[in-house]
Design a protein around this motif. Structure first.
Motif, mmCIF file in Angstrom:
data_model
loop_
_atom_site.group_PDB
_atom_site.id
_atom_site.type_symbol
_atom_site.label_atom_id
_atom_site.label_comp_id
_atom_site.label_asym_id
_atom_site.label_seq_id
_atom_site.Cartn_x
_atom_site.Cartn_y
_atom_site.Cartn_z
ATOM 1 N N PHE A 33 0.835 -1.194 0.000
ATOM 2 C CA PHE A 33 0.000 0.000 0.000
ATOM 3 C C PHE A 33 0.872 1.247 0.000
ATOM 4 C CE2 PHE A 33 -3.358 2.432 2.690
ATOM 5 C CZ PHE A 33 -3.856 3.050 1.550
ATOM 6 N N LEU A 34 1.940 1.225 0.806
ATOM 7 C CA LEU A 34 2.816 2.388 0.927
ATOM 8 C C LEU A 34 3.529 2.702 -0.386
ATOM 9 C CD1 LEU A 34 4.976 3.396 3.888
ATOM 10 C CD2 LEU A 34 6.118 3.127 1.703
ATOM 11 N N VAL A 35 4.139 1.696 -1.012
ATOM 12 C CA VAL A 35 4.925 1.989 -2.218
ATOM 13 C C VAL A 35 4.018 2.366 -3.384
ATOM 14 C CG1 VAL A 35 6.836 0.548 -1.482
ATOM 15 C CG2 VAL A 35 5.066 -0.454 -2.906
ATOM 16 N N ASN A 36 2.837 1.767 -3.464
ATOM 17 C CA ASN A 36 1.916 2.146 -4.537
ATOM 18 C C ASN A 36 1.332 3.535 -4.306
ATOM 19 O OD1 ASN A 36 1.164 -0.094 -6.688
ATOM 20 N ND2 ASN A 36 1.641 -1.156 -4.773
ATOM 21 N N PHE A 37 1.079 3.891 -3.038
ATOM 22 C CA PHE A 37 0.614 5.246 -2.752
ATOM 23 C C PHE A 37 1.721 6.267 -2.982
ATOM 24 C CE2 PHE A 37 -3.334 6.555 -0.305
ATOM 25 C CZ PHE A 37 -4.157 5.751 -1.061
ATOM 26 N N TRP A 38 2.947 5.894 -2.761
ATOM 27 C CA TRP A 38 4.080 6.767 -3.097
ATOM 28 C C TRP A 38 4.018 7.107 -4.581
ATOM 29 C CZ3 TRP A 38 9.866 5.050 -1.933
ATOM 30 C CH2 TRP A 38 10.729 6.078 -2.311
ATOM 31 N N ALA A 39 3.847 6.100 -5.410
ATOM 32 C CA ALA A 39 3.741 6.337 -6.850
ATOM 33 C C ALA A 39 2.511 7.178 -7.182
ATOM 34 C CB ALA A 39 3.679 4.997 -7.590
ATOM 35 N N TRP A 40 1.412 6.863 -6.535
ATOM 36 C CA TRP A 40 0.147 7.552 -6.802
ATOM 37 C C TRP A 40 0.235 9.052 -6.511
ATOM 38 C CZ3 TRP A 40 -4.618 7.849 -3.252
ATOM 39 C CH2 TRP A 40 -5.779 8.116 -3.989
ATOM 40 N N ALA A 41 1.068 9.433 -5.548
ATOM 41 C CA ALA A 41 1.143 10.826 -5.097
ATOM 42 C C ALA A 41 2.293 11.613 -5.721
ATOM 43 C CB ALA A 41 1.280 10.858 -3.571
ATOM 44 N N LEU A 42 2.948 11.091 -6.728
ATOM 45 C CA LEU A 42 4.127 11.758 -7.266
ATOM 46 C C LEU A 42 3.819 13.128 -7.868
ATOM 47 C CD1 LEU A 42 6.065 8.817 -8.969
ATOM 48 C CD2 LEU A 42 6.869 10.222 -7.069
ATOM 49 N N LEU A 43 2.648 13.300 -8.458
ATOM 50 C CA LEU A 43 2.348 14.570 -9.125
ATOM 51 C C LEU A 43 2.054 15.700 -8.135
ATOM 52 C CD1 LEU A 43 0.183 13.561 -12.215
ATOM 53 C CD2 LEU A 43 2.445 14.623 -12.209
ATOM 54 N N GLY A 44 1.583 15.365 -6.912
ATOM 55 C CA GLY A 44 1.217 16.405 -5.957
ATOM 56 C C GLY A 44 2.340 17.385 -5.648
ATOM 57 N N PRO A 45 3.504 16.917 -5.157
ATOM 58 C CA PRO A 45 4.589 17.857 -4.835
ATOM 59 C C PRO A 45 5.188 18.533 -6.058
ATOM 60 C CG PRO A 45 5.301 15.573 -4.543
ATOM 61 C CD PRO A 45 3.829 15.538 -4.750
ATOM 62 N N LEU A 46 5.017 17.939 -7.237
ATOM 63 C CA LEU A 46 5.537 18.560 -8.458
ATOM 64 C C LEU A 46 4.583 19.594 -9.030
ATOM 65 C CD1 LEU A 46 6.925 15.368 -10.231
ATOM 66 C CD2 LEU A 46 8.254 17.125 -9.049
ATOM 67 N N VAL A 182 11.238 5.054 -7.792
ATOM 68 C CA VAL A 182 9.941 4.471 -7.451
ATOM 69 C C VAL A 182 9.641 3.260 -8.334
ATOM 70 C CG1 VAL A 182 7.455 4.899 -7.414
ATOM 71 C CG2 VAL A 182 9.024 6.617 -6.526
ATOM 72 N N ALA A 183 9.981 3.330 -9.606
ATOM 73 C CA ALA A 183 9.741 2.193 -10.505
ATOM 74 C C ALA A 183 10.526 0.966 -10.042
ATOM 75 C CB ALA A 183 10.126 2.559 -11.935
ATOM 76 N N ALA A 184 11.783 1.165 -9.619
ATOM 77 C CA ALA A 184 12.591 0.040 -9.150
ATOM 78 C C ALA A 184 12.007 -0.560 -7.873
ATOM 79 C CB ALA A 184 14.028 0.502 -8.911
ATOM 80 N N ILE A 185 11.534 0.290 -6.965
ATOM 81 C CA ILE A 185 10.943 -0.211 -5.712
ATOM 82 C C ILE A 185 9.656 -0.980 -6.000
ATOM 83 C CG2 ILE A 185 9.868 0.515 -3.552
ATOM 84 C CD1 ILE A 185 11.913 2.801 -3.465
ATOM 85 N N LEU A 186 8.839 -0.469 -6.919
ATOM 86 C CA LEU A 186 7.615 -1.179 -7.295
ATOM 87 C C LEU A 186 7.932 -2.559 -7.862
ATOM 88 C CD1 LEU A 186 5.612 1.733 -8.974
ATOM 89 C CD2 LEU A 186 4.951 0.523 -6.892
ATOM 90 N N ALA A 187 8.952 -2.649 -8.706
ATOM 91 C CA ALA A 187 9.320 -3.941 -9.283
ATOM 92 C C ALA A 187 9.763 -4.916 -8.197
ATOM 93 C CB ALA A 187 10.433 -3.746 -10.315
ATOM 94 N N GLY A 188 10.542 -4.424 -7.246
ATOM 95 C CA GLY A 188 10.970 -5.290 -6.157
ATOM 96 C C GLY A 188 9.807 -5.760 -5.308
ATOM 97 N N TYR A 189 8.863 -4.876 -5.052
ATOM 98 C CA TYR A 189 7.712 -5.278 -4.243
ATOM 99 C C TYR A 189 6.825 -6.283 -4.979
ATOM 100 C CZ TYR A 189 3.443 -5.548 -1.705
ATOM 101 O OH TYR A 189 2.368 -6.068 -1.031
ATOM 102 N N ALA A 190 6.689 -6.145 -6.283
ATOM 103 C CA ALA A 190 5.865 -7.100 -7.031
ATOM 104 C C ALA A 190 6.371 -8.525 -6.826
ATOM 105 C CB ALA A 190 5.854 -6.741 -8.520
ATOM 106 N N VAL A 191 7.691 -8.696 -6.852
ATOM 107 C CA VAL A 191 8.275 -10.020 -6.625
ATOM 108 C C VAL A 191 8.068 -10.455 -5.179
ATOM 109 C CG1 VAL A 191 10.431 -11.343 -6.634
ATOM 110 C CG2 VAL A 191 9.989 -9.667 -8.446
ATOM 111 N N LEU A 192 8.329 -9.551 -4.255
ATOM 112 C CA LEU A 192 8.193 -9.867 -2.826
ATOM 113 C C LEU A 192 6.765 -10.288 -2.479
ATOM 114 C CD1 LEU A 192 9.643 -9.694 0.023
ATOM 115 C CD2 LEU A 192 8.561 -7.444 0.211
ATOM 116 N N SER A 193 5.788 -9.572 -2.985
ATOM 117 C CA SER A 193 4.401 -9.876 -2.641
ATOM 118 C C SER A 193 3.969 -11.225 -3.205
ATOM 119 C CB SER A 193 3.476 -8.774 -3.149
ATOM 120 O OG SER A 193 3.538 -8.662 -4.566
#
Length: 424
Positions: A33-46, A182-193
């Protein structure tokens, strides 16, 4: 010899094994949930920087940061139903992999239409909420479910990570750095999950088409009541998390990095308060937690509408709303665990989660429009106060009876099961 002995059957995991595995499942789901929400919120601070670079209006900037919110919200409806059917072990890795594509696309996008299109697909990351809630609910007993779902809600902290790191990473290592990381972390989590997630034994897999199940859930009156409450609680949190950097820059003339840092503090407090809201709901009841949270949000929104000095009044008001909205979000899903049928938790979560996200889609657009027309955010904050007060009254009047009836029905069902066991 006893020839009447029945053939040995494969036994499901014993309760002790289930209890031992539950924290791991909660931790893995929360991380996802955390890493996907990190990706989801990328546009806000930018958003503020993009507004200046592309010379956007306030309304156009608001639309840019709101598009991932609405897509992630509506996407929770089918994703919740798919989780009921196929389980989190299948759905979580697939959604995580799908989120990688728009994150990488952000690293090369340069025009407003391209950013809107990418933001649409970035919304996929926001659907993971509807995967984790039914997964965690299945692993924990009702007495601990509110706290467990509140802990899962800590994954909302992904938005805080986005606010803490996105601008700084881009300034220090180049514009593409946050997206590649973020893309690299998402890829790692996909395998972990895929390796660690396991669906709870005895989980009921619904039959029939997902749309049919959604229609069945939609016929439950309590579903829409919960949608209203979550649209205010979680919707308020989402709205602040995506629009607060722009609000702080416009109202208090903060630079983007400072605004993003303060927004991250808002998100951290809301995230920390979510399991507290679930814990209080387990100990007391979700209804009083919601009533007090919404009522106090209404008071603080009125205070902030007068644009008080940033230190200390505005800081106290904004951070106070963060705590209260976080607690309310945790309490709503503690209430879901009490009133939703066990085999329909995923579908109910999808609809309620969609309402929460949509509740976060509307306020940024309203705030941008109000500021463009009036040169002030006061009207928008007064509207928030009115909505929060209405939610407090609605909770006190309508939801107390629904929760009481659901508790009574659950007790009757448990008593019937114990009687049947005794007769056998």
């Amino acid at each position: 010899m006893n020839h009447d002995r029945e053939p040995t059957a494969i036994k499901p995991p014993q309760p002790a094994a289930r209890v031992a595995n539950a924290p791991l499942q909660l931790a893995v789901a929360t991380l996802g949930f955390l890493v996907n929400f990190w990706a989801w919120a990328l546009l806000g601070p930018l958003g503020p920087g993009i507004k200046e670079r592309l010379d956007l209006s306030f309304a156009a900037q608001s639309l840019l940061v709101a598009v991932p919110v609405v897509v992630g919200s509506l996407g929770r409806i089918p994703v919740g139903s798919l989780t009921d059917r196929y389980g989190a072990r299948i759905v979580f890795p697939l959604v995580t992999v799908a989120t990688i594509v728009p994150v990488l696309a952000l690293s090369v996008a340069s025009s407003y239409p391209a950013l809107i299109a990418i933001g649409f697909f970035l919304g996929i990351g926001g659907t993971t909420f509807a995967i984790g809630v039914p997964h965690v609910s299945a692993w924990y007993p009702p007495a601990r479910r509110g706290f467990a779902i509140g802990v899962f809600g800590v994954g909302m902290g992904g938005t805080a990570i986005a606010n803490f790191t996105t601008v700084r990473l881009a300034d220090a290592y180049g514009d593409t750095a946050p997206f590649l990381l973020v893309a690299a972390i998402l890829a790692g989590y996909a395998v972990l999950s895929f390796l660690l997630l396991r669906d709870a034994s005895g989980r009921t897999r619904p039959t029939g088409s997902p749309w049919r199940r959604l229609l069945d859930v939609g016929r439950l009156g309590v579903t829409w009541q919960l949608c209203v409450l979550y649209a205010v609680g979680f919707g308020g949190f989402v709205a602040f998390s995506v629009y607060l950097p722009a609000y702080l820059r416009t109202t208090y003339d903060l630079d983007p990095a400072d605004g993003a840092l303060r927004t991250a503090g808002f998100v951290v407090l809301a995230v920390a308060a979510r399991p507290i809201g679930g814990w209080l709901s387990d100990r007391l009841h979700p209804v009083p937690v919601l009533v007090w949270s919404f009522a106090l949000v209404a008071v603080l929104a009125v205070v902030q509408a007068f644009e008080p000095p940033l230190m200390p009044v505005a800081t106290v008001a904004l951070l106070g709303m963060a705590v209260l909205l976080g607690a309310a979000s945790g309490a709503v899903f503690a209430l879901v665990g009490k009133v939703a049928p066990a085999e329909q938790v995923g579908a109910v979560t999808g609809l309620v989660g969609a309402a929460g996200g949509l509740g976060g889609f509307v306020p940024p657009l309203v705030m941008g429009w109000v500021y463009g027309a009036q040169g002030s955010y006061a009207i928008g904050l007064m509207l928030l106060s009115n909505v929060a007060l209405a939610a407090a009254v609605f909770t006190a009047v309508r939801m107390r009876g629904s929760a009481t009836r659901a508790t009574g029905a659950a007790s009757a069902t448990a008593a019937g099961a114990r009687l049947a066991t005794a007769i056998r």
